[in-house]
Design an enzyme around this catalytic site. Structure first.
Site, PDB file in Angstrom:
ATOM      1  CD  GLU A  63      -3.037   0.863   2.199  1.00  0.00           C
ATOM      2  OE1 GLU A  63      -4.046   0.322   1.714  1.00  0.00           O
ATOM      3  OE2 GLU A  63      -2.915   1.142   3.415  1.00  0.00           O
ATOM      4  CE  LYS A  65      -1.662   3.412   5.916  1.00  0.00           C
ATOM      5  NZ  LYS A  65      -2.594   2.651   6.779  1.00  0.00           N
ATOM      6  CE  LYS A 125      -7.306   0.403   2.894  1.00  0.00           C
ATOM      7  NZ  LYS A 125      -6.214  -0.012   3.799  1.00  0.00           N
ATOM      8  CD  GLU A 174     -11.510  -2.337   5.590  1.00  0.00           C
ATOM      9  OE1 GLU A 174     -10.486  -2.225   4.894  1.00  0.00           O
ATOM     10  OE2 GLU A 174     -11.911  -1.461   6.371  1.00  0.00           O
ATOM     11  CG  ASN A 195      -9.413  -3.190   9.078  1.00  0.00           C
ATOM     12  OD1 ASN A 195      -8.565  -3.353   9.955  1.00  0.00           O
ATOM     13  ND2 ASN A 195      -9.580  -2.041   8.457  1.00  0.00           N
ATOM     14  CD  GLU A 225      -8.433  -4.912   4.252  1.00  0.00           C
ATOM     15  OE1 GLU A 225      -8.519  -3.763   4.699  1.00  0.00           O
ATOM     16  OE2 GLU A 225      -9.298  -5.411   3.528  1.00  0.00           O
ATOM     17  CB  SER A 226      -5.321  -3.669  10.100  1.00  0.00           C
ATOM     18  OG  SER A 226      -5.970  -2.705   9.324  1.00  0.00           O
TER      19      SER A 226
END
Length: 273
Positions: A63, A65, A125, A174, A195, A225-226
């Site tokens: 990603e 970001k 995203k 998500e 997530n 994710e995360s």
């Protein structure tokens, strides 16, 4: 004074996003956007890039970001094309691109810059709440977009999934808990992101992928994710049933995002049966 909860932050973002969409619609009519989207080359197959057989390693979505509401500045001023080239060279299966300006220091124009720089599929995203944004995503070189179950009611989710299919876009939906997972599976979602960050408390539950993956239909692509900090997390999530992991902050904070990604991908390859 307590910091705002993730739920209140999400509500603030969604309110701002609806205003932003109406402003964009006024500046660029939908018909104009649709003409631009229709002239784009075919989308790159996002789901195919993530799907794996049991004997294959977990894929990594890297990603781009620069910042987030929870982490603050992460890599201010980072060049999207430069980082994307590092990611592609290191073996990213796909690249996720934050395009929200107000809260994440992103920009829609990052999509085209990265699409010109690398051949891998791109995920937009953002906080998608309106079909206008789906067309906007295609017009700006996205191959897929993120839909957040907590931000959409069932009717909105189905409408946006249909619009994404109409434009040949993948839709990564998500979820944050088992109930959301069952709802999006019933809506026909085939790409499901889990997530690990609880929207109510900001706490991480790294076991969530393992609980949700068995609830999903056969053939669903599961993206964890995360909270993915290193090789041990990648190995654990692979065992839990993830087809892919999405990693942003860990890579963007590294001295070399590409080298950090290569280390994660190497760990995934070692963990594969």
């Amino acid at each position: 004074r307590r910091p705002p909860s993730p739920v209140s932050i999400l509500a603030d973002i969604l309110r701002a996003k609806r205003v932003e969409v109406e402003r964009a619609r006024a500046e660029r009519p939908l018909a104009d956007l649709e003409a631009c989207a229709a002239a784009m080359p075919p989308t790159r197959a996002f789901a195919d890039a993530l799907r794996r057989r049991p004997d294959q390693p977990v894929r990594v979505i890297a990603e781009f970001k620069r910042a987030s509401p929870s982490a603050g500045p992460i890599r201010p001023g980072a060049d999207p094309a430069e980082v994307a080239r590092e990611y592609a060279a290191a073996g990213a299966a796909a690249i996720s691109v934050l395009t929200d300006e107000q809260f994440f220091d992103g920009h829609l124009e990052f999509m085209a810059a990265i699409a010109d720089a690398v051949p891998v599929p791109l995920l937009r995203k953002d906080f998608i709440v309106d079909p206008y944004q789906v067309v906007e995503s295609r017009a700006h070189a996205a191959d897929a977009l993120l839909l957040i179950a907590a931000a959409l009611d069932p009717t909105e989710l189905c409408e946006l999934l249909d619009e994404a299919r109409r434009w040949g876009l993948g839709a990564l939906v998500e979820v944050h808990d088992e109930a959301e997972a069952e709802r999006v599976a019933a809506a026909g979602a085939e790409l499901i992101g889990v997530n690990h960050r609880d929207l109510r408390t900001f706490t991480m539950d790294m076991e969530l992928t393992g609980r949700i993956a068995p609830l999903l239909p056969a053939g669903a692509v599961v993206v964890a994710e995360s909270g993915i900090r290193g090789p041990d997390d990648v190995r654990r999530l692979e065992r839990a049933g993830a087809d892919a992991v999405l990693v942003g902050e860990t890579l963007m904070r590294a001295q070399s995002p590409g080298a950090a990604l290569a280390a994660l991908i190497g760990a995934a390859a070692e963990a594969a049966p």
